[in-house]
Enzyme design. Structure first.
Site, short mmCIF file in Angstrom:
data_model
loop_
_atom_site.label_atom_id
_atom_site.label_comp_id
_atom_site.label_asym_id
_atom_site.label_seq_id
_atom_site.Cartn_x
_atom_site.Cartn_y
_atom_site.Cartn_z
N HIS A 64 0.80 -1.23 0.00
CA HIS A 64 0.00 0.00 0.00
C HIS A 64 0.83 1.28 0.00
O HIS A 64 0.28 2.36 -0.11
CB HIS A 64 -0.94 0.00 1.21
N GLY A 115 -7.35 11.46 7.98
CA GLY A 115 -8.02 10.43 7.21
C GLY A 115 -8.07 10.77 5.73
O GLY A 115 -7.89 9.90 4.87
N ARG A 118 -6.61 16.43 2.83
CA ARG A 118 -6.10 17.16 3.99
C ARG A 118 -4.60 16.95 4.13
O ARG A 118 -3.87 17.86 4.53
CB ARG A 118 -6.81 16.75 5.27
N ARG A 121 -3.10 4.18 -4.61
CA ARG A 121 -4.55 4.28 -4.38
C ARG A 121 -4.98 5.69 -4.00
O ARG A 121 -6.03 5.88 -3.37
CB ARG A 121 -4.99 3.28 -3.31
N ARG A 181 -2.60 11.37 14.81
CA ARG A 181 -3.81 11.47 14.00
C ARG A 181 -4.35 12.89 14.09
O ARG A 181 -4.50 13.45 15.19
CB ARG A 181 -4.86 10.48 14.47
N GLY A 206 -7.67 14.58 12.80
CA GLY A 206 -8.92 14.27 12.12
C GLY A 206 -10.09 15.03 12.68
O GLY A 206 -9.95 15.96 13.47
N MET A 219 -13.55 7.59 13.87
CA MET A 219 -13.55 6.29 13.21
C MET A 219 -12.19 5.58 13.14
O MET A 219 -12.12 4.49 12.58
CB MET A 219 -14.11 6.43 11.78
N SER A 266 -16.11 18.49 14.09
CA SER A 266 -16.72 18.85 12.81
C SER A 266 -18.24 18.80 12.87
O SER A 266 -18.92 19.39 12.02
CB SER A 266 -16.23 17.91 11.71
N ARG A 313 -14.24 20.88 6.37
CA ARG A 313 -13.55 19.77 7.04
C ARG A 313 -12.13 19.62 6.51
O ARG A 313 -11.21 19.26 7.24
CB ARG A 313 -14.31 18.46 6.81
#
Length: 238
Positions: free
Chosen positions: A7, A23, A27, A46, A90, A92, A183, A206, A220
């Site tokens: 990946h 995520g 961003r 991807r 993270r 997010g 998430m 958000s 966002r």
């Protein structure tokens, strides 16, 4: 782990020791183009964009995780194990179920519950507590105060469902001391614990699930500059 991975097609040394991980790939691109100097695209498999550049003279990377715990598990494991990354932060969004947390407020995520099975799958008859690294949490909290940002430290639910806002369920979750729903953090914290690495989730609110207010997709993507600045300042001192 052999690199390139299935990946990530970056080469050895392409990632810094600290990676900011939103995520959304857009961003990640926004952070690289607006906050890093001499940012170089090191992954685009991807469409999951990863960049490495400099912040105040220090090498920092940013790469998207995609949505949900399974996607976070894949990318964080490959970064930790394949590319020698030590810290993942993270950056997010989250939906607040606590009236004290308003749109664009910051939440430093101490622990992440899950309504999936990932926290029960690694050791038989054990439900793992997915928690952040205390050093990162403490430093981020101090930086919040120094920067004058309004932030709260608390727990989240890392949900497998985006459209699951039954009021009675949100009330039960809130009564357990959970402040917001997102998430990915449960997967990130689990991998950091598995591989003896460090992780922290910083989220901007958000959505106010309790009021129905929310940001649109553009807001966002680019409306969380305080969160980004905090994460970069944290990466700088690591």
């Amino acid at each position: 782990m052999k690199i390139p991975t299935p990946h990530i097609n970056a080469k050895k040394g392409d990632f810094a020791k600290t990676v900011l991980m939103p995520g959304d790939p857009n961003r990640a691109k926004y952070i690289a183009e607006n906050f890093l100097e001499n940012a170089k695209l090191v992954n685009n498999v991807r469409g999951i964009q990863g960049y490495t550049g400099k912040y105040r003279g220090k090498d920092i990377s940013v790469m998207a995780s995609g949505m949900g715990v399974p996607s976070m598990l894949i990318y964080s494991e490959e970064l930790y194990e394949g590319y020698g990354v030590e810290n993942i932060i993270r950056v997010g969004s989250a939906g607040s179920i606590n009236e004290e947390l308003k749109i664009k407020d910051l939440l430093l995520i101490q622990g992440a519950s899950s309504n999936g099975k990932v926290l029960n799958n690694f050791v038989k008859d054990l439900s793992i507590s997915a928690v952040c690294n205390f050093e990162l949490l403490s430093k981020a909290n101090n930086l919040c105060n120094n920067l004058g940002y309004k932030c709260k430290v608390g727990n989240v639910l890392s949900s497998d469902f985006f459209y699951d806002e039954a009021p009675e369920k949100m009330k039960e979750i809130k009564n357990l001391g959970i402040h917001a729903v997102e998430m990915e953090c449960a997967g990130l914290y689990l991998n950091a614990m598995r591989f003896n690495k460090k992780a922290l989730g910083i989220c901007s609110i958000s959505d106010e699930i309790y009021s129905g207010k929310s940001l649109n997709s553009e807001e966002r993507e680019i409306g969380f500059n305080n969160m980004i600045k905090l994460a970069l300042e944290l990466a700088f001192v690591l």
